[in-house]
Write an enzyme that holds these catalytic residues in place. Sequence first.
Site, PDB file in Angstrom:
ATOM      1  N   ASP A 137      43.549  58.706  78.227  1.00 30.75           N
ATOM      2  CA  ASP A 137      42.107  59.700  78.307  1.00 30.75           C
ATOM      3  C   ASP A 137      42.576  60.773  78.160  1.00 30.75           C
ATOM      4  OD1 ASP A 137      39.415  60.758  78.854  1.00 30.75           O
ATOM      5  OD2 ASP A 137      39.534  60.417  81.058  1.00 30.75           O
ATOM      6  N   GLY A 138      41.663  61.800  77.400  1.00 29.46           N
ATOM      7  CA  GLY A 138      42.021  63.350  77.114  1.00 29.46           C
ATOM      8  C   GLY A 138      42.287  63.787  75.772  1.00 29.46           C
ATOM      9  N   GLY A 152      39.989  64.319  73.587  1.00 25.69           N
ATOM     10  CA  GLY A 152      38.981  65.131  73.149  1.00 25.69           C
ATOM     11  C   GLY A 152      39.346  66.392  73.657  1.00 25.69           C
ATOM     12  N   ARG A 153      39.755  66.617  74.901  1.00 21.20           N
ATOM     13  CA  ARG A 153      39.974  67.703  75.572  1.00 21.20           C
ATOM     14  C   ARG A 153      41.271  68.395  75.029  1.00 21.20           C
ATOM     15  NH1 ARG A 153      39.991  65.442  81.247  1.00 21.20           N
ATOM     16  NH2 ARG A 153      39.941  63.737  80.118  1.00 21.20           N
ATOM     17  N   HIS A 196      42.367  62.484  68.491  1.00 24.82           N
ATOM     18  CA  HIS A 196      42.546  61.009  68.484  1.00 24.82           C
ATOM     19  C   HIS A 196      43.801  60.549  67.605  1.00 24.82           C
ATOM     20  CE1 HIS A 196      39.110  60.297  70.908  1.00 24.82           C
ATOM     21  NE2 HIS A 196      38.191  60.672  69.838  1.00 24.82           N
ATOM     22  N   SER A 230      36.257  51.347  74.305  1.00 25.45           N
ATOM     23  CA  SER A 230      35.487  50.298  75.212  1.00 25.45           C
ATOM     24  C   SER A 230      34.381  49.954  74.524  1.00 25.45           C
ATOM     25  CB  SER A 230      35.289  51.424  76.476  1.00 25.45           C
ATOM     26  OG  SER A 230      34.311  52.256  76.308  1.00 25.45           O
ATOM     27  N   THR A 231      33.606  48.972  75.519  1.00 23.09           N
ATOM     28  CA  THR A 231      32.226  48.509  75.083  1.00 23.09           C
ATOM     29  C   THR A 231      31.199  49.720  75.251  1.00 23.09           C
ATOM     30  OG1 THR A 231      32.083  47.704  77.096  1.00 23.09           O
ATOM     31  CG2 THR A 231      32.416  46.103  75.472  1.00 23.09           C
ATOM     32  N   TRP A 251      30.642  52.880  72.177  1.00 26.20           N
ATOM     33  CA  TRP A 251      29.795  53.119  71.032  1.00 26.20           C
ATOM     34  C   TRP A 251      28.452  54.194  71.086  1.00 26.20           C
ATOM     35  CZ3 TRP A 251      31.318  50.355  67.084  1.00 26.20           C
ATOM     36  CH2 TRP A 251      32.020  49.078  67.284  1.00 26.20           C
ATOM     37  N   ARG A 262      29.164  57.255  71.742  1.00 26.81           N
ATOM     38  CA  ARG A 262      29.541  58.447  71.053  1.00 26.81           C
ATOM     39  C   ARG A 262      28.864  58.807  69.877  1.00 26.81           C
ATOM     40  NH1 ARG A 262      35.728  59.821  72.981  1.00 26.81           N
ATOM     41  NH2 ARG A 262      35.434  58.900  75.341  1.00 26.81           N
ATOM     42  N   LEU A 297      58.180  42.408  73.283  1.00 26.77           N
ATOM     43  CA  LEU A 297      57.070  43.073  73.764  1.00 26.77           C
ATOM     44  C   LEU A 297      55.778  42.362  73.353  1.00 26.77           C
ATOM     45  CD1 LEU A 297      55.717  45.419  75.520  1.00 26.77           C
ATOM     46  CD2 LEU A 297      55.939  46.916  73.310  1.00 26.77           C
ATOM     47  N   ARG A 315      39.413  56.786  87.855  1.00 26.25           N
ATOM     48  CA  ARG A 315      38.642  55.618  87.804  1.00 26.25           C
ATOM     49  C   ARG A 315      39.140  54.671  86.772  1.00 26.25           C
ATOM     50  NH1 ARG A 315      35.022  60.071  86.328  1.00 26.25           N
ATOM     51  NH2 ARG A 315      35.054  60.123  84.046  1.00 26.25           N
TER      52      ARG A 315
HETATM   53  C1  FPP Z   1      39.613  58.512  75.458  1.00 29.68           C
HETATM   54  O1  FPP Z   1      39.724  60.208  75.202  1.00 29.68           O
HETATM   55  C2  FPP Z   1      40.378  58.019  74.167  1.00 29.68           C
HETATM   56  C3  FPP Z   1      39.598  57.075  73.375  1.00 29.68           C
HETATM   57  C4  FPP Z   1      38.145  56.749  73.814  1.00 29.68           C
HETATM   58  C5  FPP Z   1      40.148  56.746  72.099  1.00 29.68           C
HETATM   59  C6  FPP Z   1      41.818  56.154  72.569  1.00 29.68           C
HETATM   60  C7  FPP Z   1      42.154  55.716  71.013  1.00 29.68           C
HETATM   61  C8  FPP Z   1      43.461  56.182  70.637  1.00 29.68           C
HETATM   62  C9  FPP Z   1      44.530  56.872  71.229  1.00 29.68           C
HETATM   63  C10 FPP Z   1      43.685  55.925  69.055  1.00 29.68           C
HETATM   64  C11 FPP Z   1      43.785  54.247  68.991  1.00 29.68           C
HETATM   65  C12 FPP Z   1      44.930  53.427  69.577  1.00 29.68           C
HETATM   66  C13 FPP Z   1      45.600  52.403  69.227  1.00 29.68           C
HETATM   67  C14 FPP Z   1      46.827  52.063  70.055  1.00 29.68           C
HETATM   68  C15 FPP Z   1      44.948  51.515  68.134  1.00 29.68           C
HETATM   69  P1  FPP Z   1      38.686  60.977  75.221  1.00 29.68           P
HETATM   70  O2  FPP Z   1      38.227  61.090  73.854  1.00 29.68           O
HETATM   71  O3  FPP Z   1      37.485  60.505  76.155  1.00 29.68           O
HETATM   72  O4  FPP Z   1      39.030  62.318  75.730  1.00 29.68           O
HETATM   73  P2  FPP Z   1      38.057  63.399  76.692  1.00 29.68           P
HETATM   74  O5  FPP Z   1      37.930  62.692  77.825  1.00 29.68           O
HETATM   75  O6  FPP Z   1      39.070  64.543  76.643  1.00 29.68           O
HETATM   76  O7  FPP Z   1      36.997  63.717  75.883  1.00 29.68           O
END
Ligand code: FPP
Length: 247
Positions: free
Chosen positions: A30-31, A33-34, A47, A75-76, A79, A81, A141, A200
């Site tokens: 997570d994070g 976007g920020r 991303h 995640s489910t 979508w 976004r 792995l 969470r």
């Molecule tokens: C959450 O951060 C991140 C996601 C929803 C996407 C995660 C995807 C990747 C890191 C790329 C794909 C990875 C693989 C291994 C194929 P957020 O966008 O919710 O961040 P925010 O809370 O700061 O907005």
Amino acid sequence: MTDALSALTRSAGQGGGPPALPVHVGIIMDGNGRWAELRKKPRSSGHREGLRTAKTLVKAALDLGIKVLSLYAFSTENWKRTGEEVAFLMDLIGRHLKKEEKFYRENRIRVVHSGDPAGLPERVAGDLGDIRRLTAAYDGLTVNLAINYGGRDEIVRGVNRWLKGREGGESLTEEALSRCLDLPDLPEPDLIIRTGGESRLSNFLLWGSAYAELYFSDKLWPDWTRSDLEEALKFYAARDRKFGGLK
Ligand code: FPP
């Protein structure tokens, strides 16, 4: 590996206790976007950077001897976004699967998928199928890519699978449902990590994480490095896991 961590992993299994190194680690990345917003960049660049970090952490996990690494990539609920962000993420994931095929093969990493392939763009579902087949025999792995994954959705799909195979009037048991989930051969996660400051699970590995240790980090995912993973492993090694029983 740092000296402190190598001491912990060396002590794994000694003294009859649970191993100090988790077998299965799940990460809620997570994070992104920020991270991008802080740099006045579009969310997409967060991303892209997050994907680079994922590759670094896959290498670290391989090196450290972790057996299964589950990465929550989409995640489910994602979508919801904007169409633009969803399309970007799907394209990024699809390109990654094609581009990194060599990386996974050269490192003898088995790639598996959890989530519903039926809801994915045909090309991404096809690429996932290809990489799964190509790497199926590797036993180092295992990287579990959770894409179009939701813990509740996995349980519902599992119950429906079980109902289809039900022969008489038998009742559902925990063991029977476990066998009907997406990846019944994987061990349950020992350690779930969430980056980005939230505490969470957000629908990640709900069934399997019943007794997982939870580690929350304020650092945004693109800033994560191998030493952050090592910190999380030290945290794990200091836990006293009783699984509801007594020592
Ligand atoms: C959450 O951060 C991140 C996601 C929803 C996407 C995660 C995807 C990747 C890191 C790329 C794909 C990875 C693989 C291994 C194929 P957020 O966008 O919710 O961040 P925010 O809370 O700061 O907005």
